[in-house]
Each structure stands twice: as structure tokens, then as C-alpha cells.
Design a protein around this motif. Structure first.
Motif, short mmCIF file in Angstrom:
data_model
loop_
_atom_site.label_atom_id
_atom_site.label_comp_id
_atom_site.label_asym_id
_atom_site.label_seq_id
_atom_site.Cartn_x
_atom_site.Cartn_y
_atom_site.Cartn_z
N THR A 10 -7.47 97.18 37.07
CA THR A 10 -8.41 96.35 37.83
C THR A 10 -8.14 94.88 37.53
O THR A 10 -8.07 94.50 36.36
CB THR A 10 -9.86 96.71 37.47
OG1 THR A 10 -10.04 98.11 37.68
CG2 THR A 10 -10.84 95.95 38.34
N ARG A 11 -7.99 94.08 38.57
CA ARG A 11 -7.67 92.66 38.41
C ARG A 11 -8.95 91.86 38.24
O ARG A 11 -9.48 91.27 39.19
CB ARG A 11 -6.89 92.16 39.62
CG ARG A 11 -5.55 92.81 39.84
CD ARG A 11 -4.51 92.35 38.83
NE ARG A 11 -4.38 90.90 38.76
CZ ARG A 11 -3.56 90.18 39.51
NH1 ARG A 11 -2.80 90.78 40.40
NH2 ARG A 11 -3.49 88.87 39.37
N VAL A 68 -12.26 84.78 42.74
CA VAL A 68 -13.02 84.84 44.01
C VAL A 68 -14.46 84.40 43.77
O VAL A 68 -15.03 83.65 44.56
CB VAL A 68 -12.95 86.27 44.59
CG1 VAL A 68 -13.95 86.45 45.72
CG2 VAL A 68 -11.55 86.54 45.11
N HIS A 115 1.48 89.28 35.39
CA HIS A 115 0.51 88.53 36.19
C HIS A 115 0.32 87.10 35.69
O HIS A 115 0.01 86.21 36.45
CB HIS A 115 -0.84 89.23 36.18
CG HIS A 115 -0.83 90.53 36.93
ND1 HIS A 115 -0.39 90.62 38.22
CD2 HIS A 115 -1.19 91.76 36.58
CE1 HIS A 115 -0.47 91.87 38.64
NE2 HIS A 115 -0.95 92.60 37.65
N ARG A 156 -1.66 84.07 33.36
CA ARG A 156 -3.08 83.74 33.19
C ARG A 156 -3.54 82.64 34.15
O ARG A 156 -4.58 82.04 33.96
CB ARG A 156 -3.34 83.31 31.75
CG ARG A 156 -3.07 84.40 30.73
CD ARG A 156 -3.92 84.19 29.49
NE ARG A 156 -3.66 85.21 28.49
CZ ARG A 156 -4.24 86.40 28.48
NH1 ARG A 156 -5.10 86.73 29.40
NH2 ARG A 156 -3.96 87.26 27.52
N ALA A 200 3.62 88.33 30.05
CA ALA A 200 4.55 88.11 31.16
C ALA A 200 5.98 87.94 30.67
O ALA A 200 6.93 88.37 31.30
CB ALA A 200 4.12 86.89 31.94
N ALA A 223 -7.38 95.27 47.33
CA ALA A 223 -8.46 94.41 46.85
C ALA A 223 -8.18 94.01 45.39
O ALA A 223 -7.23 93.29 45.16
CB ALA A 223 -9.80 95.08 47.01
N TYR A 224 -8.95 94.52 44.44
CA TYR A 224 -8.78 94.09 43.06
C TYR A 224 -8.23 95.18 42.16
O TYR A 224 -8.36 95.10 40.95
CB TYR A 224 -10.12 93.58 42.51
CG TYR A 224 -10.74 92.55 43.41
CD1 TYR A 224 -10.15 91.31 43.55
CD2 TYR A 224 -11.88 92.83 44.14
CE1 TYR A 224 -10.68 90.37 44.40
CE2 TYR A 224 -12.42 91.89 45.00
CZ TYR A 224 -11.81 90.67 45.13
OH TYR A 224 -12.33 89.74 45.97
N THR A 225 -7.66 96.21 42.76
CA THR A 225 -7.10 97.28 41.93
C THR A 225 -5.63 97.49 42.28
O THR A 225 -5.21 97.29 43.41
CB THR A 225 -7.84 98.61 42.13
OG1 THR A 225 -7.84 98.93 43.50
CG2 THR A 225 -9.25 98.56 41.60
N GLU A 226 -4.90 97.89 41.27
CA GLU A 226 -3.49 98.24 41.45
C GLU A 226 -3.31 99.68 41.01
O GLU A 226 -3.77 100.06 39.94
CB GLU A 226 -2.61 97.34 40.59
CG GLU A 226 -2.60 95.89 41.01
CD GLU A 226 -1.80 95.01 40.05
OE1 GLU A 226 -1.44 95.48 38.98
OE2 GLU A 226 -1.57 93.85 40.41
#
Lengths: 195, 200
Positions: A117-118, A125, A161, A163, B3, B43-46
Motif C-alpha cells: 500500500t502506497r 493526495v 519509490h 521518499r 532505492a 490507486a494506492y496499492t501495488e
């Protein structure tokens, strides 16, 4: 006989093609759609499962889970001897079923992570979108700060991703909170005077 | 995972199913040291699916007409909004249209230009295609590879990586068979290729 089964991407007809080389380009006879197919040696491998060997000598090591089967390797998680049947190939590691189960439950086994979950995107947002209706930021800015702080140290997931999103969200949210403090500190004495 | 230490390399391909009209889900392809990671981002999940390079049996690519159909639709809509402008333009000085003709013409021409812009973008992106990745148990559609040019580039990269992991099919592996001919298949007969031509 090595056959390759697939469905035509355009008409959906199921086709069987004998493998004659490492690639083929041709048109589906029913719809005429051109297909380019690349074959790889995995297609020619037998698809049978592993079979554990029985113990022959008493001095041989046996599987921890199957005492009558010969140990093929040691689990890289717990060190137990395991047979070919119990050995689970996790890419770079060979683990026993119990370690895989524990790794899945704790989320520490990277190849078993299937969802992420991002929270950084959620925070972004919450911090940026409500600026269109500025009064919403009174509620969403603290929420964005909460998500930033709560998930700041969160594992970044499987993919890279960075930061950037969480830092942007944090800066926006803090500025919005400061803005509200300034506005409210100016408004409160004004409202208090009318009481 | 930081990263800097991430082992994944992003592969080209950004296309969406049905041009992203009905869903915001998109697929990304990432190449790892020993597997291909297919990430479904919604949306907000991968959500991740891993395909180990040693398990991939085949890659297929089939060009489609979707791009051409979209081009025709966009051209049609563009024309639909442009025709009234062309009809209005010679009569723009008529008293009945005075004061109304110019703003309406600008609006219609603007909408028409917008469709033309989308059409231009679609033409630039090139023809469309459908790609699948086959393993012993499934065929995964690679919806990120919706454009033929990008798909060809990505499939070549993938082919190179898979061959590094598996090697190539050698002629002696399949020497009992002649190269398959598509024309040998009677339409609608899925088992028509069960008895291939044998050499010698």
C-alpha cells in the motif's frame, strides 16, 4: 513431441503448435492475425514434480519432516535437513515449508510479498488535492502528517519509490497547518471580542 | 527496500487495458536478477506477480486493430465538430447568427482540435498489439505492452534475459520435427497439429 498450446489473441481460438525452433511468425488460419512467438527451453522440460529418495543406509541424514526420506539439502532459514520434496526454491534461497510459512506471516520474505500500500501517495493526495477547497485542509493536513510520520520508516516496498512523495506531502501539510494556526490566531481574538 | 539497493530495472511499456478508459489500473514490468516482476498498480496499492526467468516457456505478440479503430473514432468525432464550423463559416454574417456564430465556431473548432490532438498522439504512439507470457500453468497478458514498437523492444530485452537464464532451444532438441507451418492448421481444429511432419 513438444507442443505449445495457446489461444489466438484476436479470435480466441485454441491452437496447438509443434515446436520446431526458437521462434515462429505466422498468421492464425481462422482470423488472419499475425503472431510472433518466441519459444524457450523451459517448454521442453518435463513438468514432473520433485520426488524424495528413500534412505538406503542408516548413516545417511534424513529429512526433518519425513524421517524415512534422504536429506537433499539444509534449509537456509533454520538449518534443518530437508528432502527434495520439502525443499522450496525461493529464487536465491532454499527453505523448508515451515520457514516459508513463518516468512509469509511476518512479511520478511521478499519473494512472498505480493501487495504493497502506497501510504506516501495517500499522504500526498491528502496534502495537495484538498488545496482546491482550502477549508478541507483543516482536517486533511493533520491526517497527511499522521500518514507521513506513521509510515516514514515503512519499508519502501518491493519496487524503488524513493521518499519524494512523502517529503512533499509532509512539507505541504506542515505549511497548511502553519497557515491555519496563523489564520486561527488572527481570527480567535476577533471572534472573542464579539462574544 | 532502499532505492539505492533495489535490484529491479524498469522495462519499457506504459499502455493500459482499453486505453485506460474504464479503469485506472496500470501494469508495470520490472526485470529482477532472476525473475520478471509484473506489478499491477491500482490507486494506492501495488500487487506483484513474479515469473522466474527459468520457468517462462514462451512469449507471444499479436498486432491488433484497436489503434486503427481508435484513430477512426477520433477522426469521426473531430469531423463531427468541424462540419458545423465549416457550414457556419460562410454564413457567419447572417443577422440570425450575429453575435452567436463566432463563439460557437471557436468552441466547436476547439473541441475538434482536441480530438485531432488525441488522434495525433495515438498515431505517434504507433500500432497496437497484445502480448502474453506463457509458463507451464498459465498465460499472463502483459497489458503494459500495448504498443507494437515498445512491445518489440521489451520482448527483445526479455528474450535476451530468458536466454541468459535458460539458454536457447538447440536444433538437436527438436530435430525430430520440421519447422511448423502455420498453414498446416485447418481452422477450428485445435488438435490438427498433433501429428507434425517428421523429417526423413
Amino acid at each position: 513431441m513438444f507442443n505449445f498450446h495457446f489461444e489466438c489473441a484476436r479470435c480466441g481460438m485454441r491452437r496447438t503448435l509443434p515446436v520446431g525452433g526458437d521462434s515462429i511468425v505466422g498468421a492464425c488460419p481462422s482470423c488472419g492475425a499475425t503472431h510472433r512467438i518466441e519459444f524457450f527451453p523451459a517448454l521442453l522440460r518435463a513438468s514432473s514434480g520433485q520426488r524424495a529418495e528413500n534412505l538406503v543406509l542408516d548413516t545417511e541424514s534424513s529429512c526433518f519432516f519425513h524421517p524415512t526420506k534422504r536429506a537433499a539439502t539444509a534449509c537456509e532459514g533454520c538449518g534443518r535437513f530437508i528432502c527434495a520434496l520439502c525443499e522450496i526454491d525461493m529464487g536465491s534461497q532454499h527453505l523448508c515449508p515451515r520457514c516459508v510459512e513463518q516468512g509469509h506471516a511476518s512479511g520478511t520474505l521478499e519473494p512472498l510479498k505480493t501487495e504493497y500500500t502506497r501510504y506516501d501517495q495517500i499522504a500526498l493526495v491528502l496534502a495537495v488535492l484538498p488545496l482546491l477547497f482550502f477549508y478541507l485542509t483543516l482536517f486533511t493536513a493533520p491526517m497527511a502528517i499522521y500518514f507521513c510520520v506513521r509510515h516514514w520508516r515503512q519499508d519502501a516496498g518491493v519496487l524503488p519509490h524513493g521518499r519524494g512523495a512523502v517529503m512533499t506531502a509532509f512539507v505541504f501539510a506542515v505549511l497548511e497547518v502553519i497557515g491555519w494556526i496563523v489564520v486561527l490566531s488572527w481570527l480567535i481574538p476577533f471572534i472573542g471580542g464579539t462574544w | 527496500m532502499r532505492a539505492g539497493t533495489n535490484p529491479y530495472k524498469r522495462l519499457p511499456g506504459r499502455a493500459r487495458k482499453l486505453f485506460g478508459l474504464f479503469s485506472n489500473a496500470r501494469q508495470q514490468l520490472w526485470l529482477g536478477p532472476d525473475h520478471l516482476l509484473v506489478a499491477e498498480v491500482k490507486a494506492y496499492t501495488e500487487r506483484y506477480k513474479r515469473y522466474y526467468l527459468k520457468d517462462i516457456q514462451a512469449l507471444t505478440m499479436c498486432p491488433t486493430n484497436a489503434g486503427r479503430i481508435v484513430n477512426a473514432v477520433l477522426l469521426g468525432f473531430s469531423g463531427l465538430f468541424l462540419i458545423p464550423v465549416l457550414l457556419l463559416f460562410p454564413n457567419r454574417h447572417l443577422p440570425s447568427l450575429e453575435g452567436l456564430a463566432l463563439p460557437v465556431m471557436i468552441l466547436l473548432a476547439g473541441i475538434s482540435a482536441l480530438f485531432l490532438l488525441f488522434l495525433f498522439g495515438n498515431v505517434l504512439l504507433g500500432p497496437t498489439c497484445i502480448c502474453h507470457l506463457h509458463t507451464a500453468v498459465q498465460a499472463e497478458r502483459l497489458s503494459a505492452l500495448g504498443r507494437a514498437r515498445t512491445a518489440a523492444r521489451t520482448l527483445n530485452l526479455l528474450k535476451w534475459s530468458i536466454e541468459s537464464a535458460q539458454g536457447r532451444i538447440q536444433p538437436e532438441d527438436v530435430q525430430d520435427f520440421v519447422a511448423p507451418r502455420w498453414e498446416d492448421w485447418p481452422p477450428g481444429s485445435p488438435d490438427s497439429a498433433q501429428e507434425p511432419n517428421r523429417e526423413g
